[in-house]
Each structure stands twice: as structure tokens, then as C-alpha cells.
Scaffold this motif. Sequence first.
Motif, PDB file in Angstrom:
ATOM      1  N   GLU A  91       0.841  -1.206   0.000  1.00 20.61           N
ATOM      2  CA  GLU A  91       0.000   0.000   0.000  1.00 20.61           C
ATOM      3  C   GLU A  91       0.874   1.253   0.000  1.00 20.61           C
ATOM      4  O   GLU A  91       0.600   2.215  -0.724  1.00 20.61           O
ATOM      5  CB  GLU A  91      -0.952   0.022   1.209  1.00 20.61           C
ATOM      6  CG  GLU A  91      -1.821   1.285   1.170  1.00 20.61           C
ATOM      7  CD  GLU A  91      -2.954   1.322   2.197  1.00 20.61           C
ATOM      8  OE1 GLU A  91      -3.175   0.329   2.899  1.00 20.61           O
ATOM      9  OE2 GLU A  91      -3.614   2.377   2.271  1.00 20.61           O
ATOM     10  N   VAL A 109      -4.974   4.790  -1.770  1.00 19.55           N
ATOM     11  CA  VAL A 109      -5.141   3.809  -2.849  1.00 19.55           C
ATOM     12  C   VAL A 109      -6.098   2.680  -2.488  1.00 19.55           C
ATOM     13  O   VAL A 109      -6.125   1.648  -3.156  1.00 19.55           O
ATOM     14  CB  VAL A 109      -3.768   3.228  -3.283  1.00 19.55           C
ATOM     15  CG1 VAL A 109      -2.878   4.335  -3.829  1.00 19.55           C
ATOM     16  CG2 VAL A 109      -3.078   2.508  -2.122  1.00 19.55           C
ATOM     17  N   GLN A 110      -6.906   2.866  -1.439  1.00 21.86           N
ATOM     18  CA  GLN A 110      -7.797   1.783  -1.011  1.00 21.86           C
ATOM     19  C   GLN A 110      -9.118   1.676  -1.780  1.00 21.86           C
ATOM     20  O   GLN A 110      -9.708   0.599  -1.794  1.00 21.86           O
ATOM     21  CB  GLN A 110      -8.098   1.912   0.486  1.00 21.86           C
ATOM     22  CG  GLN A 110      -6.886   1.620   1.358  1.00 21.86           C
ATOM     23  CD  GLN A 110      -7.236   1.568   2.836  1.00 21.86           C
ATOM     24  OE1 GLN A 110      -8.395   1.561   3.221  1.00 21.86           O
ATOM     25  NE2 GLN A 110      -6.196   1.547   3.654  1.00 21.86           N
ATOM     26  N   MET A 316      -4.326  -3.429  -4.393  1.00 22.73           N
ATOM     27  CA  MET A 316      -3.382  -2.332  -4.096  1.00 22.73           C
ATOM     28  C   MET A 316      -1.987  -2.689  -4.601  1.00 22.73           C
ATOM     29  O   MET A 316      -1.265  -1.840  -5.120  1.00 22.73           O
ATOM     30  CB  MET A 316      -3.365  -2.037  -2.596  1.00 22.73           C
ATOM     31  CG  MET A 316      -4.689  -1.476  -2.091  1.00 22.73           C
ATOM     32  SD  MET A 316      -4.572  -0.690  -0.472  1.00 22.73           S
ATOM     33  CE  MET A 316      -4.227  -2.074   0.584  1.00 22.73           C
TER      34      MET A 316
END
Length: 485
Positions: A91, A109-110, A316
Amino acid sequence: MTDVTPSFDAATASAAYRSALQVIAEVEPRVAEAIGAELADQRDSLKLIASENYASPAVLLTMGNWFSDKYAEGTVGHRFYAGCQNVDTVEALAAEHARELFGAPYAYVQPHSGIDANLVAFWAVLAQRVEAPALQAAGARHVNDLTDEDWAALRHALGDQRMLGMSLDAGGHLTHGFRPNISGKMFAQSSYGTDPATGLLDYDAVAARAREFRPLILMAGYSAYPRKVDFARMREIADEVGATLIVDMSHFAGLVAGKVFTGDFDPVPHAHVVTSTSHKSLRGPRGGFVLAQPEYADAVDRGCPMVLGGPLPHVMAAKAVAFAEARRPQFTAYAQAVVDNAVSLADGLTRRGARLVTGGTENHIVLLDVSGYGLTGRQAESALLDAGIVTNRNAIPADANGAWYTSGVRLGTPALTTRGFGAAEFDRTAELIVDVLSNTTPTSTRDGSPSKAKYVVDGGLADKTRAAAAELVATHPLYPGLELS
Ligand SMILES: *Cc1c(COP(=O)(O)O)cnc(C)c1O
């Protein structure tokens, strides 16, 4: 010419996929078969769907592993679950690549998709601009300190918030405040359109509407607008009325990453918050992400579990790989080729008498008005599909046929550019499209009026064009050298 397709070793990738399919087939052979069939279909299709692309084997392979098994709610280094050190690694890498790629101070970026990225952004703006003052007014320091009455007051306050976005028929997106979407229930919505004469955004009209409506959020971004947007001007408008500017770059993130949209046309330095998908022109895995100015970072970090389910670590990880690919010079060449190709397609269509919304393109989208052929978008889409050309129907400004039948067909160049198509191939594509549309006629309904859905393509032309389309895609194989058996 610089190679614009992701490079990979064909023998290694073939071995990887063959082994993977063998493992899958041991449990459910029909799924393994369907995966193989999907590759064959994608290879054979002249795909002009503007929102689709082909991710590299590296991106795709990154998604099929044990990262999928890990729960990782929270943020890097602050998880609600133990044992997230490897998720932290990927991540953090994805976020770092995203920050570097887009020159953004902060990246999240989730989000699982573009719509989820928007929900995170909307929540973040509410939290930052409405919830925080409401908490203060209620004498509370944290949401958990709020009483039921505080929440009721807060809900009321949230419900009164406003959003101004681009209208659907001008190319805006459902999530930009439209009623069938939760955004239209969270916010009172108003929209701006395009100039009826030119089809272009009229920034003075947007500003006038914003002054009148005074939105909390000014949304910019589109799914079907074939031109650049001046985000510096949009920020000026937002600042003048005290709005937060969110740019949804879902469609054109690849053109931002590839430095085709720079200066006033690059949303990242101008927007407070940028939302995006990762799988369209950016050519990554199916997913979303958010970029934000530092003052919104904490609120964006609360995306999960506030509005998102647990993060997908395998995706991710694939975002990290895709963003790394997009940081290579090859990707800049790809992004430029996407736009050059759209111009070639637009020119090829116009030269053969087609009418385009705004008269042309400055991005990856060409919006074809098919009413001149006496067709609805639905008929055009179906006739083209019969002829092996995959597009989607799309409303055009002030569409006489509504959002279901429509009068337009949206064409996009990212996918075929990944296959290596250039100007000549897109000109040939334009020729095939015009050929089909000029030889398609609506059939009559029982009362003699023309149908909006039924049509006939002149004898033999659909078959002939399908063969020509197959020949065209065969010249630029998808994943060259990748063999499943
Ligand atoms: C495609 C798109 C979305 C939605 O993305 P999903 O990943 O399908 O949720 C949101 N906004 C815009 C502008 C889009 O083009």
C-alpha cells in the motif's frame, strides 16, 4: 516509433498462465475454460469502449495471490488487524508511486472502484468542512462524542449541502450528484452543461451558476466529453464561491499520468481533491484512488470503514505495479498516442461525413452523433456490434432520444492503442464505422413509424465488415506470443 505496449517475456507469461489455469481446472474446469474464452474474445474484438483497456500480464498476475486473504482495515502502520506488514509494504508503494506519478502531496489507494473513490472524497469534504465545525459547535472533539441529537442536527446539516456537477447529457457522471445515485441523495444538486452551439464547456456559465447556487462541492470531470477541461479556471470558480473543487479524472487519468494534460489542464495542482479509477486510460487493475491536498488527507484516510469495505491488498499491490509502469517513459508515449489516435479517428469520421459532438477531440474520446444516419444510438451500437465493432451508445447534449435509446455512440482509443494501433488503423476503423452506419436503416413498427431499437444492415455488409475488423485486429495481436496451450 516508441513501443507503447507493456513489454513482457511471452514464454514466461505463457508458462505462468498455463500453470495457473491448470490449477484452477482441477477444481472447476468451466471457470478455467471461461478465462481462456475471455482472452480469445478480447483478442478478436475491435474494442472502442472508451472506459476499457488491457492491463499488462504483470498487473494481472499481481492480483491472483494470498494478499487477497488479508484483512487490512486502517492505514499503513495503523491497522485494526495484526500481521499487515506486507500489506503495508504494497500500500505504501502504491501510494508513493501515485504521489510521484501525479505530483500529488497525498494519495489514498484503497478505493475499490471509481465510484468508491468519489464516496470517499464526498465524505472527506463533509468531514473536513461540515462535521468538524459541527463537532466544535457541539463541544465535542471526536465523532464518538456526539449525542443522538448532535447526529440529528449533523444529518440535517449534511442534507442541506449542495453539489454542482456537469450534467449527464453533457458527459457528466451519475455520481456527480444525480438522483439515482447516493450522491444525489446526500447533496442538493444542480448542474452545468455545455454551450448548445459549440458543445464546449462555457466557463462563464459555470461561474454564473456557481454564484447563484453556492455549492459546497464543485465537481469537474466527465465520462463522455471529448475535450480538455481548464481546471485552473474551475478552481477560480470554486474559490470565488467558497466551494471545494473535486476533479473526477476516472476517464483521463492516463492522460494526466502520461503528461498529455499539463498546466491548466492537469487537475492535480488545481483541485482540492482528485478521484480516479485505475483501470481506464491508466491501464491498471480494476480499482480507484484519491489524491488530495494535505488539509483533506486525514478525512480521506477515514474512507475505510466509513464508506468503504476492507481494502483489497492484492489490488493495491497491482496498483503499485501499474503506477510503476506508468512512470516509465514508454507510458508517456502511450498517452500521446492515445490522443493522436483519437484525432486520427475523428478526422477519418469527419472526412467521411460523420458529425461529431464539438466537431473533434482533444482527449481519448470521440462522441459520434448518429442522428444524421436516421439512427438512434441503440441501433448504431447494435449494428456496429453485428459488424464486429464494439462501442457503447451515449447521450449527446440535448438528446432527442433520451438516456436509454440516445443519439450518440461513444468511441475511445485507449484499448486499441495498447494493441499498437496507429493513424492508419484508426482511419480504417473510421471507414468501417461509416460504412456500417450509412448502410443501416431503422425498421418500421406496426403503426409505420420508425423503431428506436430495430434496424437492418444492408445484405452481407455486417459479415463483410466483421471479416475486415478481424483482419484489422489480427495485424496487432493482443499480448503477442502469449499462448494458453
Ligand atoms: C467510470 C467512471 C466512474 C466509475 O468508476 P467505477 O470503477 O466503475 O466505479 C466514476 N466517475 C467517472 C467520471 C467515470 O468515468
